[in-house]
Design a protein around this motif. Structure first.
Motif, PDB file in Angstrom:
ATOM      1  N   ILE A  47       0.849  -1.181   0.000  1.00 14.40           N
ATOM      2  CA  ILE A  47       0.000   0.000   0.000  1.00 14.40           C
ATOM      3  C   ILE A  47       0.893   1.241   0.000  1.00 14.40           C
ATOM      4  O   ILE A  47       1.749   1.399   0.850  1.00 14.40           O
ATOM      5  N   SER A  48       0.682   2.106  -0.969  1.00 10.68           N
ATOM      6  CA  SER A  48       1.411   3.368  -0.985  1.00 10.68           C
ATOM      7  C   SER A  48       0.578   4.400  -0.256  1.00 10.68           C
ATOM      8  O   SER A  48      -0.631   4.473  -0.442  1.00 10.68           O
ATOM      9  N   ILE A  49       1.230   5.204   0.572  1.00 11.28           N
ATOM     10  CA  ILE A  49       0.516   6.124   1.446  1.00 11.28           C
ATOM     11  C   ILE A  49       1.118   7.512   1.354  1.00 11.28           C
ATOM     12  O   ILE A  49       2.326   7.682   1.368  1.00 11.28           O
ATOM     13  N   GLN A  50       0.262   8.483   1.249  1.00  6.30           N
ATOM     14  CA  GLN A  50       0.667   9.879   1.291  1.00  6.30           C
ATOM     15  C   GLN A  50      -0.031  10.512   2.488  1.00  6.30           C
ATOM     16  O   GLN A  50      -1.247  10.646   2.509  1.00  6.30           O
ATOM     17  N   ALA A  51       0.734  10.855   3.489  1.00  9.41           N
ATOM     18  CA  ALA A  51       0.149  11.449   4.693  1.00  9.41           C
ATOM     19  C   ALA A  51       0.160  12.966   4.585  1.00  9.41           C
ATOM     20  O   ALA A  51       1.130  13.561   4.140  1.00  9.41           O
ATOM     21  N   ASN A  52      -0.941  13.582   4.970  1.00 11.32           N
ATOM     22  CA  ASN A  52      -1.008  15.038   4.990  1.00 11.32           C
ATOM     23  C   ASN A  52      -2.111  15.493   5.917  1.00 11.32           C
ATOM     24  O   ASN A  52      -2.778  14.696   6.544  1.00 11.32           O
ATOM     25  N   MET A  88      -1.039  -1.182  10.819  1.00 13.24           N
ATOM     26  CA  MET A  88      -1.907  -1.728   9.777  1.00 13.24           C
ATOM     27  C   MET A  88      -1.558  -1.210   8.384  1.00 13.24           C
ATOM     28  O   MET A  88      -1.631  -1.937   7.407  1.00 13.24           O
ATOM     29  N   PHE A  89      -1.148   0.053   8.303  1.00 14.50           N
ATOM     30  CA  PHE A  89      -0.938   0.668   6.994  1.00 14.50           C
ATOM     31  C   PHE A  89       0.497   1.135   6.750  1.00 14.50           C
ATOM     32  O   PHE A  89       0.766   1.795   5.744  1.00 14.50           O
ATOM     33  N   GLY A  90       1.411   0.822   7.663  1.00 19.11           N
ATOM     34  CA  GLY A  90       2.801   1.183   7.444  1.00 19.11           C
ATOM     35  C   GLY A  90       3.078   2.667   7.572  1.00 19.11           C
ATOM     36  O   GLY A  90       4.001   3.193   6.940  1.00 19.11           O
ATOM     37  N   TYR A 142      -3.871   8.884   2.526  1.00 22.49           N
ATOM     38  CA  TYR A 142      -4.573   8.392   1.344  1.00 22.49           C
ATOM     39  C   TYR A 142      -3.948   7.063   0.919  1.00 22.49           C
ATOM     40  O   TYR A 142      -2.735   6.976   0.725  1.00 22.49           O
ATOM     41  N   LEU A 143      -4.777   6.031   0.798  1.00 22.40           N
ATOM     42  CA  LEU A 143      -4.293   4.690   0.498  1.00 22.40           C
ATOM     43  C   LEU A 143      -4.477   4.358  -0.975  1.00 22.40           C
ATOM     44  O   LEU A 143      -5.496   4.699  -1.579  1.00 22.40           O
ATOM     45  N   ASP A 144      -3.512   3.665  -1.515  1.00 16.66           N
ATOM     46  CA  ASP A 144      -3.617   3.160  -2.880  1.00 16.66           C
ATOM     47  C   ASP A 144      -4.551   1.958  -2.868  1.00 16.66           C
ATOM     48  O   ASP A 144      -4.262   0.954  -2.225  1.00 16.66           O
ATOM     49  N   ARG A 145      -5.679   2.021  -3.578  1.00 15.97           N
ATOM     50  CA  ARG A 145      -6.660   0.946  -3.561  1.00 15.97           C
ATOM     51  C   ARG A 145      -6.608   0.102  -4.832  1.00 15.97           C
ATOM     52  O   ARG A 145      -7.514  -0.686  -5.107  1.00 15.97           O
TER      53      ARG A 145
END
Length: 217
Positions: free
Chosen positions: A2-7, A37-39, A58-61
């Motif tokens: 899962i790629s995640i962009q935190a903001n 759970m989401f790294g 935001y999670l890559d779905r």
């Protein structure tokens, strides 16, 4: 992966976006659960509250076949019950986010008999719940169950609760279900299968929690 962009930012409701809100008392492990759970790598501290405003990831779905949403947004809310002043300060965040949330993950702890504060805050925020809201109770810290009573602790070798802890989990789910069901009083649909025990420290139960969040049923 899962790629995640935190903001951080203002809540904007989009029809093709699933919004999942992580909520609960301060210190119950909301951020730790999300990190495991989401790294993510959001700040945590056992003694001091770290989340002072909503944190968004935001999670890559793309790897969820047939998933009806183009984007998944998870929001880590400031903990409730830190102090009267902080509760008042955070109230605008709660009032903004709760009404437009699809799924609310109410994180609480398994290693306690006292859920009065959960009841108080659940009652307080109930008017903000939409009937379509999908509520999940994430029962964290099951690795701590029975430790004070000298029962066998979490089985590190097998990565799962001890037999004594598993028995306690079933009892704990019953207790929590009756408490939440009583307060909700039909405002939103709530069944026992929406209570997911887990440990953010050792990861047990997190796959079940993730499945429940995305299945929403």
């Amino acid at each position: 992966m899962i790629s995640i962009q935190a903001n951080k930012g203002v809540a904007l409701l989009k029809p093709d976006e699933l919004t999942v809100l992580f909520f609960g008392k301060t210190g119950v492990g909301k951020s730790s659960t999300l990190n495991s759970m989401f790294g993510l790598n959001w700040a945590t501290d056992n003694a001091v509250a770290c989340t002072k405003e909503p944190q968004i990831a935001y999670l890559d779905r793309s790897h969820y076949a047939g998933f009806p949403y183009q984007q998944v947004r998870v929001v880590d809310m400031p903990g409730i019950g830190e102090s009267l002043t902080d509760d008042e300060t955070y109230m605008p965040h709660y009032e903004e986010w709760i009404p437009q949330t699809h799924s609310l993950v109410w994180v609480t702890q398994a290693d306690t008999r006292a859920y009065k504060r959960d009841e108080i805050f659940l009652t307080k925020f109930l008017p903000l719940f939409q009937p379509s809201l999908f509520l999940i109770v994430a029962l964290n810290k099951i690795d701590c169950l029975g430790v004070d009573e000298d029962e066998k602790p979490f089985n590190l070798e097998r990565g799962e609760p001890s037999e004594a802890q598993l028995n306690r989990i079933f009892e704990k789910i019953e207790d929590v279900y009756h408490i939440f069901q009583g307060v909700l009083n039909g405002k939103v649909s709530f069944e026992k299968k929406q209570i997911i025990p887990h440990t953010s420290v050792y990861g047990w139960g997190l796959d079940n929690l993730k499945t429940k969040i995305f299945a929403r049923g």
